[in-house]
Design a protein around this motif. Structure first.
Motif, PDB file in Angstrom:
ATOM      1  N   VAL A 104       0.804  -1.230   0.000  1.00 23.18           N
ATOM      2  CA  VAL A 104       0.000   0.000   0.000  1.00 23.18           C
ATOM      3  C   VAL A 104       0.836   1.279   0.000  1.00 23.18           C
ATOM      4  O   VAL A 104       0.267   2.371  -0.058  1.00 23.18           O
ATOM      5  N   THR A 105       2.155   1.140   0.068  1.00 22.48           N
ATOM      6  CA  THR A 105       3.001   2.340   0.029  1.00 22.48           C
ATOM      7  C   THR A 105       3.974   2.306  -1.144  1.00 22.48           C
ATOM      8  O   THR A 105       3.904   3.146  -2.039  1.00 22.48           O
ATOM      9  N   PHE A 106       4.896   1.345  -1.132  1.00 21.70           N
ATOM     10  CA  PHE A 106       5.962   1.331  -2.128  1.00 21.70           C
ATOM     11  C   PHE A 106       5.469   1.001  -3.533  1.00 21.70           C
ATOM     12  O   PHE A 106       5.916   1.615  -4.504  1.00 21.70           O
ATOM     13  N   LEU A 107       4.574   0.033  -3.675  1.00 17.39           N
ATOM     14  CA  LEU A 107       4.111  -0.305  -5.021  1.00 17.39           C
ATOM     15  C   LEU A 107       3.335   0.844  -5.662  1.00 17.39           C
ATOM     16  O   LEU A 107       3.586   1.168  -6.826  1.00 17.39           O
ATOM     17  N   PRO A 108       2.427   1.515  -4.938  1.00 16.78           N
ATOM     18  CA  PRO A 108       1.799   2.707  -5.543  1.00 16.78           C
ATOM     19  C   PRO A 108       2.818   3.811  -5.848  1.00 16.78           C
ATOM     20  O   PRO A 108       2.704   4.493  -6.876  1.00 16.78           O
ATOM     21  N   PHE A 109       3.820   3.993  -4.985  1.00 12.73           N
ATOM     22  CA  PHE A 109       4.881   4.976  -5.218  1.00 12.73           C
ATOM     23  C   PHE A 109       5.593   4.698  -6.545  1.00 12.73           C
ATOM     24  O   PHE A 109       5.983   5.623  -7.262  1.00 12.73           O
ATOM     25  N   LEU A 110       5.746   3.430  -6.886  1.00 12.54           N
ATOM     26  CA  LEU A 110       6.401   3.044  -8.141  1.00 12.54           C
ATOM     27  C   LEU A 110       5.475   3.161  -9.345  1.00 12.54           C
ATOM     28  O   LEU A 110       5.917   3.013 -10.481  1.00 12.54           O
ATOM     29  N   GLY A 111       4.188   3.394  -9.096  1.00 16.83           N
ATOM     30  CA  GLY A 111       3.221   3.429 -10.184  1.00 16.83           C
ATOM     31  C   GLY A 111       2.707   2.042 -10.542  1.00 16.83           C
ATOM     32  O   GLY A 111       2.055   1.858 -11.569  1.00 16.83           O
ATOM     33  N   TRP A 112       2.986   1.071  -9.689  1.00 14.96           N
ATOM     34  CA  TRP A 112       2.546  -0.301  -9.944  1.00 14.96           C
ATOM     35  C   TRP A 112       1.156  -0.568  -9.383  1.00 14.96           C
ATOM     36  O   TRP A 112       0.586  -1.618  -9.601  1.00 14.96           O
ATOM     37  N   GLY A 113       0.607   0.395  -8.648  1.00 13.19           N
ATOM     38  CA  GLY A 113      -0.717   0.245  -8.052  1.00 13.19           C
ATOM     39  C   GLY A 113      -0.677  -0.527  -6.742  1.00 13.19           C
ATOM     40  O   GLY A 113       0.294  -1.205  -6.428  1.00 13.19           O
ATOM     41  N   VAL A 114      -1.757  -0.398  -5.974  1.00 14.69           N
ATOM     42  CA  VAL A 114      -1.896  -1.143  -4.728  1.00 14.69           C
ATOM     43  C   VAL A 114      -1.921  -2.628  -5.067  1.00 14.69           C
ATOM     44  O   VAL A 114      -2.640  -3.057  -5.978  1.00 14.69           O
ATOM     45  N   PHE A 115      -1.113  -3.407  -4.389  1.00 15.04           N
ATOM     46  CA  PHE A 115      -0.965  -4.844  -4.628  1.00 15.04           C
ATOM     47  C   PHE A 115      -0.491  -5.160  -6.052  1.00 15.04           C
ATOM     48  O   PHE A 115      -0.706  -6.246  -6.554  1.00 15.04           O
ATOM     49  N   GLY A 116       0.136  -4.179  -6.702  1.00 16.66           N
ATOM     50  CA  GLY A 116       0.697  -4.397  -8.032  1.00 16.66           C
ATOM     51  C   GLY A 116      -0.342  -4.484  -9.133  1.00 16.66           C
ATOM     52  O   GLY A 116      -0.025  -4.891 -10.250  1.00 16.66           O
ATOM     53  N   THR A 117      -1.572  -4.100  -8.845  1.00 18.61           N
ATOM     54  CA  THR A 117      -2.672  -4.297  -9.797  1.00 18.61           C
ATOM     55  C   THR A 117      -2.554  -3.466 -11.066  1.00 18.61           C
ATOM     56  O   THR A 117      -3.188  -3.798 -12.067  1.00 18.61           O
ATOM     57  N   ALA A 118      -1.745  -2.412 -11.062  1.00 16.96           N
ATOM     58  CA  ALA A 118      -1.566  -1.624 -12.282  1.00 16.96           C
ATOM     59  C   ALA A 118      -0.709  -2.379 -13.296  1.00 16.96           C
ATOM     60  O   ALA A 118      -0.724  -2.052 -14.481  1.00 16.96           O
ATOM     61  N   ILE A 119       0.017  -3.385 -12.844  1.00 19.85           N
ATOM     62  CA  ILE A 119       0.840  -4.199 -13.741  1.00 19.85           C
ATOM     63  C   ILE A 119       0.211  -5.576 -13.885  1.00 19.85           C
ATOM     64  O   ILE A 119      -0.243  -5.950 -14.948  1.00 19.85           O
ATOM     65  N   ILE A 120       0.211  -6.341 -12.792  1.00 23.98           N
ATOM     66  CA  ILE A 120      -0.399  -7.670 -12.778  1.00 23.98           C
ATOM     67  C   ILE A 120      -0.601  -8.073 -11.312  1.00 23.98           C
ATOM     68  O   ILE A 120       0.323  -7.942 -10.504  1.00 23.98           O
ATOM     69  N   PRO A 121      -1.785  -8.531 -10.953  1.00 19.72           N
ATOM     70  CA  PRO A 121      -2.051  -8.885  -9.557  1.00 19.72           C
ATOM     71  C   PRO A 121      -1.144  -9.990  -8.999  1.00 19.72           C
ATOM     72  O   PRO A 121      -1.006 -10.113  -7.781  1.00 19.72           O
ATOM     73  N   LYS A 122      -0.489 -10.755  -9.844  1.00 16.56           N
ATOM     74  CA  LYS A 122       0.412 -11.812  -9.370  1.00 16.56           C
ATOM     75  C   LYS A 122       1.582 -11.240  -8.564  1.00 16.56           C
ATOM     76  O   LYS A 122       2.236 -11.966  -7.826  1.00 16.56           O
TER      77      LYS A 122
END
Length: 155
Positions: free
Chosen positions: A101-119
């Motif tokens: 909930v912090t670092f992945l959104p900071f990277l633009g990957w979305g919460v739980f990486g959902t902006a790239i792939i939920p895996k």
């Protein structure tokens, strides 16, 4: 709380981070990882920009990752008595949740990486369970061995 205990916790945290990182790198090299790049490398690139020389980028990423893992090993050693596998796993899950909930959104990957792939969420959970498990196991073994108890405590 002694400095010795904190230093040991830091050292075991570094060992656990190395174990986690080896698994992460094997997954990346074998192309089994859903992550486009190692998260520590992505964080450093995001903080310092894409123009940073690659050797410096990698040195900072490795240093930050080992330092962060060591710091939380020291924190666990300082607050948990005794340190057990279960407590190490709980720390790993907590660190994983914060990352999601912090670092992945900071990277633009979305919460739980959902902006790239939920895996990404599952892959990083496995990595953090390795970190927590190794941290708890090594610290539990050390304290159990020192006390003459069985090193298989899981409480």
């Amino acid at each position: 709380m002694t400095q010795h205990r904190l230093r040991e916790g830091f050292g075991y945290g570094v060992v656990a981070t190395i174990a986690m990182s080896i698994l992460m790198l094997v997954a990346l090299v074998s192309e089994m990882s859903p992550m486009p790049q190692p998260i520590p490398k992505a964080i450093v690139a995001q903080l310092f920009g894409s123009g940073i020389p690659k050797p410096l980028l990698m040195a900072l990423a490795v240093g930050l990752h080992l330092g962060y893992g060591g710091l939380f090993g020291a924190v666990l050693a300082g607050v948990a008595r005794p340190v057990t596998i279960r407590k190490g796993l709980a720390l790993g899950i907590g660190l994983w949740a914060v990352m999601q909930v912090t670092f992945l959104p900071f990277l633009g990957w979305g919460v739980f990486g959902t902006a790239i792939i939920p895996k990404i969420a599952a892959a990083t959970l496995i990595l953090h369970l390795v970190y927590g498990g190794v941290l708890g196991w090594t610290m539990d073994r050390d304290t159990s061995s020192a006390a003459g108890a069985s090193p298989t405590t899981t409480d």
